[in-house]
Design a protein around this motif. Structure first.
Motif, PDB file in Angstrom:
ATOM      1  N   GLY A 160      51.502  46.566  45.364  1.00 58.62           N
ATOM      2  CA  GLY A 160      52.110  47.824  45.793  1.00 58.62           C
ATOM      3  C   GLY A 160      52.181  48.868  44.710  1.00 58.62           C
ATOM      4  N   GLN A 161      51.529  48.614  43.573  1.00 60.51           N
ATOM      5  CA  GLN A 161      51.540  49.575  42.476  1.00 60.51           C
ATOM      6  C   GLN A 161      50.328  50.493  42.583  1.00 60.51           C
ATOM      7  N   ALA A 162      50.558  51.776  42.334  1.00 63.44           N
ATOM      8  CA  ALA A 162      49.490  52.767  42.451  1.00 63.44           C
ATOM      9  C   ALA A 162      48.741  52.908  41.131  1.00 63.44           C
ATOM     10  N   HIS A 163      47.439  53.098  41.213  1.00 61.08           N
ATOM     11  CA  HIS A 163      46.588  53.325  40.046  1.00 61.08           C
ATOM     12  C   HIS A 163      45.726  54.551  40.318  1.00 61.08           C
ATOM     13  N   VAL A 164      45.476  55.330  39.284  1.00 68.60           N
ATOM     14  CA  VAL A 164      44.556  56.459  39.392  1.00 68.60           C
ATOM     15  C   VAL A 164      43.289  56.086  38.637  1.00 68.60           C
ATOM     16  N   ILE A 165      42.170  56.124  39.327  1.00 70.39           N
ATOM     17  CA  ILE A 165      40.899  55.721  38.742  1.00 70.39           C
ATOM     18  C   ILE A 165      39.871  56.828  38.918  1.00 70.39           C
ATOM     19  N   LEU A 166      38.771  56.729  38.189  1.00 67.46           N
ATOM     20  CA  LEU A 166      37.660  57.657  38.332  1.00 67.46           C
ATOM     21  C   LEU A 166      36.592  57.008  39.194  1.00 67.46           C
ATOM     22  N   ILE A 167      36.145  57.742  40.215  1.00 66.68           N
ATOM     23  CA  ILE A 167      35.135  57.175  41.109  1.00 66.68           C
ATOM     24  C   ILE A 167      33.918  58.096  41.195  1.00 66.68           C
ATOM     25  N   GLU A 168      32.790  57.456  41.478  1.00 64.87           N
ATOM     26  CA  GLU A 168      31.554  58.155  41.806  1.00 64.87           C
ATOM     27  C   GLU A 168      30.993  57.539  43.076  1.00 64.87           C
ATOM     28  N   PRO A 169      30.163  58.259  43.820  1.00 69.62           N
ATOM     29  CA  PRO A 169      29.550  57.668  45.011  1.00 69.62           C
ATOM     30  C   PRO A 169      28.623  56.523  44.618  1.00 69.62           C
ATOM     31  N   HIS A 170      28.577  55.527  45.453  1.00 71.28           N
ATOM     32  CA  HIS A 170      27.658  54.412  45.219  1.00 71.28           C
ATOM     33  C   HIS A 170      26.207  54.870  45.374  1.00 71.28           C
ATOM     34  N   ASP A 171      25.978  55.748  46.346  1.00 77.04           N
ATOM     35  CA  ASP A 171      24.635  56.275  46.587  1.00 77.04           C
ATOM     36  C   ASP A 171      24.445  57.598  45.859  1.00 77.04           C
ATOM     37  N   PRO A 177      34.410  64.253  49.174  1.00 78.13           N
ATOM     38  CA  PRO A 177      35.382  65.332  48.931  1.00 78.13           C
ATOM     39  C   PRO A 177      36.805  64.818  48.749  1.00 78.13           C
ATOM     40  N   ALA A 178      37.672  65.698  48.270  1.00 74.71           N
ATOM     41  CA  ALA A 178      39.093  65.378  48.111  1.00 74.71           C
ATOM     42  C   ALA A 178      39.692  65.036  49.467  1.00 74.71           C
ATOM     43  N   GLY A 179      40.564  64.051  49.480  1.00 67.73           N
ATOM     44  CA  GLY A 179      41.215  63.621  50.709  1.00 67.73           C
ATOM     45  C   GLY A 179      40.486  62.513  51.440  1.00 67.73           C
ATOM     46  N   ALA A 180      39.242  62.237  51.053  1.00 61.70           N
ATOM     47  CA  ALA A 180      38.462  61.201  51.724  1.00 61.70           C
ATOM     48  C   ALA A 180      38.951  59.815  51.311  1.00 61.70           C
ATOM     49  N   THR A 181      38.869  58.885  52.248  1.00 64.75           N
ATOM     50  CA  THR A 181      39.177  57.495  51.960  1.00 64.75           C
ATOM     51  C   THR A 181      37.876  56.764  51.688  1.00 64.75           C
ATOM     52  N   VAL A 182      37.867  55.980  50.620  1.00 63.82           N
ATOM     53  CA  VAL A 182      36.643  55.303  50.211  1.00 63.82           C
ATOM     54  C   VAL A 182      36.899  53.822  50.005  1.00 63.82           C
ATOM     55  N   LEU A 183      35.817  53.064  49.975  1.00 67.11           N
ATOM     56  CA  LEU A 183      35.881  51.644  49.687  1.00 67.11           C
ATOM     57  C   LEU A 183      35.249  51.409  48.321  1.00 67.11           C
ATOM     58  N   ILE A 184      36.022  50.836  47.394  1.00 65.99           N
ATOM     59  CA  ILE A 184      35.511  50.568  46.044  1.00 65.99           C
ATOM     60  C   ILE A 184      34.585  49.355  46.113  1.00 65.99           C
ATOM     61  N   VAL A 185      33.350  49.522  45.686  1.00 66.51           N
ATOM     62  CA  VAL A 185      32.373  48.433  45.820  1.00 66.51           C
ATOM     63  C   VAL A 185      31.914  47.860  44.484  1.00 66.51           C
ATOM     64  N   ARG A 186      31.993  48.622  43.398  1.00 66.96           N
ATOM     65  CA  ARG A 186      31.610  48.071  42.104  1.00 66.96           C
ATOM     66  C   ARG A 186      32.193  48.939  41.004  1.00 66.96           C
ATOM     67  N   ARG A 187      32.075  48.471  39.766  1.00 64.12           N
ATOM     68  CA  ARG A 187      32.547  49.266  38.642  1.00 64.12           C
ATOM     69  C   ARG A 187      31.625  49.083  37.452  1.00 64.12           C
ATOM     70  N   ASP A 188      31.673  50.059  36.574  1.00 63.58           N
ATOM     71  CA  ASP A 188      30.933  50.010  35.316  1.00 63.58           C
ATOM     72  C   ASP A 188      31.885  50.497  34.231  1.00 63.58           C
ATOM     73  N   GLY A 189      32.495  49.554  33.519  1.00 63.35           N
ATOM     74  CA  GLY A 189      33.529  49.927  32.554  1.00 63.35           C
ATOM     75  C   GLY A 189      34.746  50.467  33.277  1.00 63.35           C
ATOM     76  N   ALA A 190      35.168  51.675  32.907  1.00 67.34           N
ATOM     77  CA  ALA A 190      36.342  52.284  33.534  1.00 67.34           C
ATOM     78  C   ALA A 190      35.978  53.108  34.758  1.00 67.34           C
ATOM     79  N   ARG A 191      34.719  53.179  35.104  1.00 64.18           N
ATOM     80  CA  ARG A 191      34.264  54.009  36.228  1.00 64.18           C
ATOM     81  C   ARG A 191      33.955  53.129  37.433  1.00 64.18           C
TER      82      ARG A 191
END
Length: 205
Positions: A160-171, A177-191
């Motif tokens: 239940g703890q919130a985290h702020v992360i940096l995301i990029e599109p997988h494709d 855009p802002a407000g969109a809900t996304v599914l995190i599929v992979r990471r590279d370091g902190a991204r």
């Protein structure tokens, strides 16, 4: 007896002791400030290297480790000064004693921290690995996430703890855009890389 801790020769160890007590109180109150994700990419071969040697490669909360280090430093410092007094009739100078005590304290704390990690296998903590955020939903907070131009997103972990992360599109060609809900599929370091919810039927695990 306690008056000697106010002398210059013992003052560094008195300060360390007071700080140790303060940190212990913070942990006891349960403010959760000791939780730190050290999983990261600390070693290319999957081992923590120096962090493992110091006892920080596991899930031992950082404030517990620091409390242990301060305790070992204090005990080592007092023992060194008492030994110096018995051998030469006077304690070492504060800086010299602190340097020796720090080395001895680190060695002692390595044993203490590794011991604590072994006897606390059931320690309930909200410490999580960055990989635990994979396959979870996040919401883009601001900006437009494009490949090479990440945007900030908010994700709530299983505790239940919130985290702020940096995301990029997988494709490469996508823009989220802002407000969109996304599914995190992979990471590279902190991204992290994500798919827009409308682009996938995958569900968070």
């Amino acid at each position: 007896m306690f008056a000697i801790f106010l002398t210059p020769a013992y003052l560094p160890f008195a300060i360390a002791f007071v700080v140790m007590i303060g940190i212990g109180l913070i942990e006891a109150i349960g403010l959760g400030l000791g939780h730190l994700d050290l999983d990261g990419d600390v070693g290319a071969d999957g081992h923590g290297g120096v962090l493992d040697w110091l006892g920080l490669g596991g899930e031992l909360p950082i404030l517990i480790w620091l409390t242990s280090l301060l305790g070992c430093f204090t005990l080592a410092g007092v023992a060194i000064q008492q030994l110096a007094e018995s051998l030469r009739g006077a304690p070492l100078g504060g800086p010299a004693a602190s340097g020796v005590a720090l080395v001895v304290g680190l060695l002692l704390n390595t044993l203490a921290a590794n011991g604590l990690a072994r006897i606390m296998p059931g320690f309930e903590t909200s410490v999580i690995s960055s990989d635990d955020l994979l396959r979870q939903r996040a919401t883009v907070l601001e900006g437009v996430a494009r490949r090479g131009a990440p945007a900030r997103a908010k994700i709530v972990d299983r505790h239940g703890q919130a985290h702020v992360i940096l995301i990029e599109p997988h494709d490469d060609a996508d823009a989220i855009p802002a407000g969109a809900t996304v599914l995190i599929v992979r990471r590279d370091g902190a991204r992290f890389f994500a798919l827009a919810s409308e682009d996938t039927f995958l569900q968070p695990l």
